[in-house]
Write an enzyme that holds these catalytic residues in place. Structure first.
Site, short mmCIF file in Angstrom:
data_model
loop_
_atom_site.label_atom_id
_atom_site.label_comp_id
_atom_site.label_asym_id
_atom_site.label_seq_id
_atom_site.Cartn_x
_atom_site.Cartn_y
_atom_site.Cartn_z
N CYS A 1 0.86 -1.19 0.00
CA CYS A 1 0.00 0.00 0.00
C CYS A 1 0.89 1.23 0.00
CB CYS A 1 -0.90 0.02 1.23
SG CYS A 1 -1.90 1.53 1.40
N CYS B 1 -0.63 3.75 -6.51
CA CYS B 1 -1.74 3.20 -5.74
C CYS B 1 -1.89 1.75 -6.18
CB CYS B 1 -3.02 3.99 -6.01
SG CYS B 1 -4.51 3.27 -5.26
#
Length: 242
Positions: A88, A202
């Site tokens: 992440c 992302c």
């Protein structure tokens, strides 16, 4: 059979979200040269989707995510991980908290992407960031890019809002043509502003977008961390701080 003496155990902080973690793990398996199951890496995954929303935590409108992330990292080290990675980008806003609790190396996805840009895209200076709201607000990529003389190209506030609505749809396992089309449009808006390369900053982006979709190079933070994780685990390159 793999030489277990040389190989290191990988700890993955996942669940942020779960589908991105599944994608990361699947790509790790594919990237590992394995003729038998014993040739694969020893991987420990802490898949915790209960971590509070990182974007709300960064903006101060939601619970602090740091204690949950710190506990995840600690769990991985106690379970035997020789180094830790996190699937992440935005959660790297809490990297210092994570590193403070570890005695094993933490491999930063952000640093790995910037290293890739400097080593293999040194002729390009304007970097388009397809990153989530919290990641951009925390200046995770912008700060490091500027440090190395690179220019970050980012969206307008309305484009960020549009991107976030797409990200949450992908997290809910929506994989529709309109989502891919919207991501391509958002990427093209960055190239229209001068971006010479796009960073998929992302981990939901690579679930829908691939390099063939764009007219400029697309660097997937997921794919790059996969490649580097395998190399670190096999001892092909030295871990950060070692």
């Amino acid at each position: 059979m793999a030489n277990s003496v040389e190989e290191k155990t990988v700890g993955i902080m996942g669940g942020l979200g779960p589908l991105a973690t599944l994608d990361f793990f699947s790509k790790l398996l594919s990237a590992t040269r394995a003729n038998t199951e014993q040739d694969h890496l020893h991987i420990i995954i802490e898949n915790n989707p209960k971590v509070p929303d990182r974007h709300a935590a960064i903006s101060g409108t939601g619970p602090d995510a740091a204690p949950h992330l710190v506990q995840m990292a600690s769990n991985l080290e106690q379970a035997g991980a020789d180094f830790v990675v996190m699937a992440c980008n935005t959660a790297h806003a809490f990297q210092q908290d994570i590193e403070n609790t570890l005695t094993v190396p933490f491999v930063s996805m952000i640093d790995e992407v910037v290293t890739e840009l400097r080593e293999h895209y040194s002729d390009l200076s304007s970097i388009g960031l397809m990153a989530a709201e919290g990641c951009l607000a925390a200046q995770l990529y912008q700060r490091v890019l500027k440090k190395h003389g690179l220019k970050p190209v980012i969206w307008t506030d309305s484009e960020i809002s549009r991107f976030m609505s797409i990200v949450y749809r992908i997290k809910a396992d929506a994989r529709t043509p309109d989502i891919r089309a919207a991501l391509i449009e958002l990427a093209n808006s960055l190239t229209a502003r001068g971006a010479e390369v796009i960073v998929a900053g992302c981990t939901e982006v690579p679930l829908m977008l691939s390099p063939v979709d764009l007219d400029v190079p697309l660097i997937s933070s997921t794919d790059l961390l996969v490649k580097r994780t395998v190399a670190y685990a096999k001892g092909e390159i030295a871990l950060p701080g070692i």
